[in-house]
Design a protein around this motif. Structure first.
Motif, PDB file in Angstrom:
ATOM      1  N   TYR A 143       0.648  -1.095   0.091  1.00 34.99           N
ATOM      2  CA  TYR A 143       0.348   0.315   0.343  1.00 34.99           C
ATOM      3  C   TYR A 143       0.485   1.104  -0.019  1.00 34.99           C
ATOM      4  N   ARG A 202      -1.093  -7.760   8.172  1.00 27.48           N
ATOM      5  CA  ARG A 202      -0.503  -6.696   7.099  1.00 27.48           C
ATOM      6  C   ARG A 202       0.041  -6.061   8.012  1.00 27.48           C
ATOM      7  N   ASP A 203       1.124  -4.873   8.282  1.00 20.67           N
ATOM      8  CA  ASP A 203       1.796  -4.367   8.829  1.00 20.67           C
ATOM      9  C   ASP A 203       2.895  -3.252   8.023  1.00 20.67           C
ATOM     10  N   VAL A 204       3.524  -2.428   9.273  1.00 22.54           N
ATOM     11  CA  VAL A 204       4.661  -1.925   8.853  1.00 22.54           C
ATOM     12  C   VAL A 204       5.678  -2.509   8.912  1.00 22.54           C
ATOM     13  N   ASP A 240       3.277  -0.318   4.033  1.00 19.03           N
ATOM     14  CA  ASP A 240       2.039  -0.608   4.106  1.00 19.03           C
ATOM     15  C   ASP A 240       2.027  -1.796   3.322  1.00 19.03           C
TER      16      ASP A 240
END
Length: 121
Positions: A32, A107-109, A98
């Motif tokens: 993202y 989903r993570d940074v 992201d």
């Protein structure tokens, strides 16, 4: 596992240019927003630039008009073109993404390890 690896840092004279690159690799399904942040000695990490998955961008006021962020989705890569560099741009530059990755999906940074940029005569 996901890895973000930056490259392109170095020593440059005031007024000069550098281009940073950051490649994301691993079990990635989708990236993202991607961005760049920097941290100078004794200071907090600050966001420099961000780019969304549809190429919308925003910049810190301190770099507007001098830095340009871009991305190549096919290569999972984000770039930071830095022009008219100033001594106060000296910092470790970190990329982040992201990211939707792994099995099961999550989903993570994620952050890179950083690359040093030094602006000095």
């Amino acid at each position: 596992q996901v890895q973000l690896v930056e490259s392109g840092g170095g020593l440059v004279q005031p007024g000069g240019s550098l281009t940073l690159s950051c490649v994301a690799s691993g079990s990635i399904f989708k990236i993202y927003d991607m961005g760049w942040a920097r941290q100078a000695p004794g200071k907090q990490r600050e966001l420099v630039a961000r780019i969304t998955s549809d190429d919308s961008t925003n910049y810190a006021d301190s770099v507007k008009g001098r830095f340009t962020i871009s991305r190549d989705n096919a290569k999972n890569t984000v770039y930071l073109q830095m022009n008219s560099l100033k001594p106060e741009d000296t910092a470790v530059y970190y990329c982040n993404g992201d990211i939707n990755w792994g099995s099961p999906k999550r989903r993570d940074v994620q952050w890179g390890q950083g690359t040093q940029v030094t602006v000095s005569s």
